[in-house]
Design a protein around this motif. Structure first.
Motif, PDB file in Angstrom:
ATOM      1  N   LYS A  10       0.819  -1.215   0.000  1.00  0.00           N
ATOM      2  CA  LYS A  10       0.000   0.000   0.000  1.00  0.00           C
ATOM      3  C   LYS A  10       0.854   1.268   0.000  1.00  0.00           C
ATOM      4  O   LYS A  10       0.574   2.211  -0.737  1.00  0.00           O
ATOM      5  CB  LYS A  10      -0.914  -0.010   1.226  1.00  0.00           C
ATOM      6  N   LEU A  11       1.926   1.281   0.815  1.00  0.00           N
ATOM      7  CA  LEU A  11       2.725   2.492   0.982  1.00  0.00           C
ATOM      8  C   LEU A  11       3.970   2.536   0.106  1.00  0.00           C
ATOM      9  O   LEU A  11       4.554   3.601  -0.078  1.00  0.00           O
ATOM     10  CB  LEU A  11       3.148   2.637   2.455  1.00  0.00           C
ATOM     11  N   GLY A  12       4.416   1.387  -0.377  1.00  0.00           N
ATOM     12  CA  GLY A  12       5.622   1.350  -1.184  1.00  0.00           C
ATOM     13  C   GLY A  12       6.890   1.541  -0.372  1.00  0.00           C
ATOM     14  O   GLY A  12       7.913   1.970  -0.892  1.00  0.00           O
ATOM     15  N   VAL A  13       6.829   1.242   0.924  1.00  0.00           N
ATOM     16  CA  VAL A  13       7.964   1.389   1.832  1.00  0.00           C
ATOM     17  C   VAL A  13       8.159   0.055   2.542  1.00  0.00           C
ATOM     18  O   VAL A  13       7.187  -0.616   2.876  1.00  0.00           O
ATOM     19  CB  VAL A  13       7.685   2.507   2.872  1.00  0.00           C
ATOM     20  N   ARG A  14       9.418  -0.339   2.763  1.00  0.00           N
ATOM     21  CA  ARG A  14       9.688  -1.633   3.382  1.00  0.00           C
ATOM     22  C   ARG A  14       9.710  -1.574   4.906  1.00  0.00           C
ATOM     23  O   ARG A  14       9.206  -2.462   5.571  1.00  0.00           O
ATOM     24  CB  ARG A  14      11.019  -2.184   2.864  1.00  0.00           C
ATOM     25  N   ARG A  15      10.308  -0.516   5.469  1.00  0.00           N
ATOM     26  CA  ARG A  15      10.399  -0.413   6.920  1.00  0.00           C
ATOM     27  C   ARG A  15      10.368   1.050   7.351  1.00  0.00           C
ATOM     28  O   ARG A  15      10.787   1.919   6.587  1.00  0.00           O
ATOM     29  CB  ARG A  15      11.648  -1.107   7.445  1.00  0.00           C
ATOM     30  N   VAL A  16       9.890   1.298   8.545  1.00  0.00           N
ATOM     31  CA  VAL A  16       9.771   2.658   9.068  1.00  0.00           C
ATOM     32  C   VAL A  16      10.161   2.681  10.544  1.00  0.00           C
ATOM     33  O   VAL A  16      10.261   1.635  11.182  1.00  0.00           O
ATOM     34  CB  VAL A  16       8.338   3.232   8.919  1.00  0.00           C
ATOM     35  N   ARG A  48       3.457  12.794   9.876  1.00  0.00           N
ATOM     36  CA  ARG A  48       3.546  11.381   9.505  1.00  0.00           C
ATOM     37  C   ARG A  48       2.476  11.024   8.476  1.00  0.00           C
ATOM     38  O   ARG A  48       2.713  10.227   7.583  1.00  0.00           O
ATOM     39  CB  ARG A  48       3.391  10.498  10.752  1.00  0.00           C
ATOM     40  N   LYS A  49       1.310  11.638   8.604  1.00  0.00           N
ATOM     41  CA  LYS A  49       0.234  11.404   7.643  1.00  0.00           C
ATOM     42  C   LYS A  49       0.636  11.901   6.256  1.00  0.00           C
ATOM     43  O   LYS A  49       0.392  11.239   5.255  1.00  0.00           O
ATOM     44  CB  LYS A  49      -1.042  12.108   8.106  1.00  0.00           C
ATOM     45  N   GLU A  50       1.302  13.056   6.203  1.00  0.00           N
ATOM     46  CA  GLU A  50       1.786  13.598   4.925  1.00  0.00           C
ATOM     47  C   GLU A  50       2.822  12.673   4.299  1.00  0.00           C
ATOM     48  O   GLU A  50       2.823  12.448   3.108  1.00  0.00           O
ATOM     49  CB  GLU A  50       2.413  14.976   5.138  1.00  0.00           C
ATOM     50  N   LEU A  51       3.698  12.143   5.151  1.00  0.00           N
ATOM     51  CA  LEU A  51       4.766  11.277   4.675  1.00  0.00           C
ATOM     52  C   LEU A  51       4.214  10.021   3.997  1.00  0.00           C
ATOM     53  O   LEU A  51       4.671   9.606   2.947  1.00  0.00           O
ATOM     54  CB  LEU A  51       5.679  10.885   5.841  1.00  0.00           C
ATOM     55  N   PHE A  52       3.191   9.420   4.614  1.00  0.00           N
ATOM     56  CA  PHE A  52       2.645   8.178   4.068  1.00  0.00           C
ATOM     57  C   PHE A  52       1.399   8.397   3.221  1.00  0.00           C
ATOM     58  O   PHE A  52       0.873   7.472   2.641  1.00  0.00           O
ATOM     59  CB  PHE A  52       2.350   7.190   5.208  1.00  0.00           C
ATOM     60  N   GLY A  53       0.930   9.609   3.139  1.00  0.00           N
ATOM     61  CA  GLY A  53      -0.218   9.915   2.281  1.00  0.00           C
ATOM     62  C   GLY A  53       0.151   9.910   0.808  1.00  0.00           C
ATOM     63  O   GLY A  53      -0.705   9.823  -0.053  1.00  0.00           O
ATOM     64  N   LYS A  54       1.459   9.972   0.540  1.00  0.00           N
ATOM     65  CA  LYS A  54       1.930   9.997  -0.841  1.00  0.00           C
ATOM     66  C   LYS A  54       1.822   8.641  -1.531  1.00  0.00           C
ATOM     67  O   LYS A  54       1.816   8.546  -2.735  1.00  0.00           O
ATOM     68  CB  LYS A  54       3.392  10.461  -0.886  1.00  0.00           C
ATOM     69  N   GLY A  55       1.787   7.569  -0.733  1.00  0.00           N
ATOM     70  CA  GLY A  55       1.673   6.223  -1.305  1.00  0.00           C
ATOM     71  C   GLY A  55       2.978   5.754  -1.894  1.00  0.00           C
ATOM     72  O   GLY A  55       4.058   6.090  -1.432  1.00  0.00           O
ATOM     73  N   SER A  63       4.489   6.581  -4.577  1.00  0.00           N
ATOM     74  CA  SER A  63       5.350   7.584  -5.196  1.00  0.00           C
ATOM     75  C   SER A  63       6.259   8.270  -4.175  1.00  0.00           C
ATOM     76  O   SER A  63       7.268   8.841  -4.544  1.00  0.00           O
ATOM     77  CB  SER A  63       4.497   8.645  -5.902  1.00  0.00           C
ATOM     78  N   GLY A  64       5.884   8.215  -2.880  1.00  0.00           N
ATOM     79  CA  GLY A  64       6.703   8.851  -1.842  1.00  0.00           C
ATOM     80  C   GLY A  64       7.959   8.070  -1.555  1.00  0.00           C
ATOM     81  O   GLY A  64       8.026   6.861  -1.765  1.00  0.00           O
ATOM     82  N   GLY A  65       8.975   8.764  -1.068  1.00  0.00           N
ATOM     83  CA  GLY A  65      10.242   8.118  -0.752  1.00  0.00           C
ATOM     84  C   GLY A  65      10.146   7.281   0.502  1.00  0.00           C
ATOM     85  O   GLY A  65       9.199   7.398   1.278  1.00  0.00           O
ATOM     86  N   GLY A  66      11.140   6.432   0.736  1.00  0.00           N
ATOM     87  CA  GLY A  66      11.156   5.574   1.926  1.00  0.00           C
ATOM     88  C   GLY A  66      12.063   6.129   2.986  1.00  0.00           C
ATOM     89  O   GLY A  66      12.778   7.084   2.791  1.00  0.00           O
ATOM     90  N   SER A  67      12.005   5.506   4.162  1.00  0.00           N
ATOM     91  CA  SER A  67      12.896   5.947   5.248  1.00  0.00           C
ATOM     92  C   SER A  67      13.981   4.955   5.488  1.00  0.00           C
ATOM     93  O   SER A  67      13.966   3.857   5.050  1.00  0.00           O
ATOM     94  CB  SER A  67      12.116   6.164   6.541  1.00  0.00           C
TER      95      SER A  67
END
Length: 127
Positions: A40-46, A114-121, A123-127
């Motif tokens: 959903k978010l396109g990120v592996r770990r946060v 945090r909502k802005e960070l993961f609201g991008k889906g 296309s947003g970068g990872g941490s």
């Protein structure tokens, strides 16, 4: 008198870990996301935060699911509700868990940043 500095790589790495400042230690409090959240978010770990819902996947509390009630940056441990040790006198103390031994199954998105960070889906970068 000057202190001798070791040339052993293992000792140097260990010193970097245990003497790191808090802003560096906080970056090590990261945990992998569940497969659904990852897609959903396109990120592996946060980074793990208070309020996140996690599943413990290693240790004596394996399979336990609960909310993160506290994050200790200095010790690099998290505390999950329900993961407690019962002492001999009957009192319960929270059990410290390393963040790599949990999977985040639900993020606490009450914080605006945090909502802005993961609201991008994706296309947003990872941490």
């Amino acid at each position: 008198m000057q202190r001798a500095v070791s040339s052993k790589p293992t000792k140097v790495r260990k010193r970097e870990v245990y003497t790191a400042p808090l802003h560096v230690r906080s970056k090590r409090i990261i945990a992998p996301l569940s497969k659904e959240l990852r897609e959903k978010l396109g990120v592996r770990r946060v980074r793990v935060r208070k309020g996140d819902r996690v599943l413990i996947v290693r240790g004596s509390f394996k399979g336990h699911e609960g909310k993160v009630v506290r994050v200790n940056i200095k010790k690099e441990r998290i505390y999950v509700e329900g993961a407690v040790l019962r002492k001999a006198d009957g009192t319960e103390v929270p059990f410290p868990i390393h963040p790599s031994k949990v999977i985040i199954i639900e993020l606490d998105l009450s914080d605006k940043r945090r909502k802005e960070l993961f609201g991008k889906g994706a296309s947003g970068g990872g941490s």
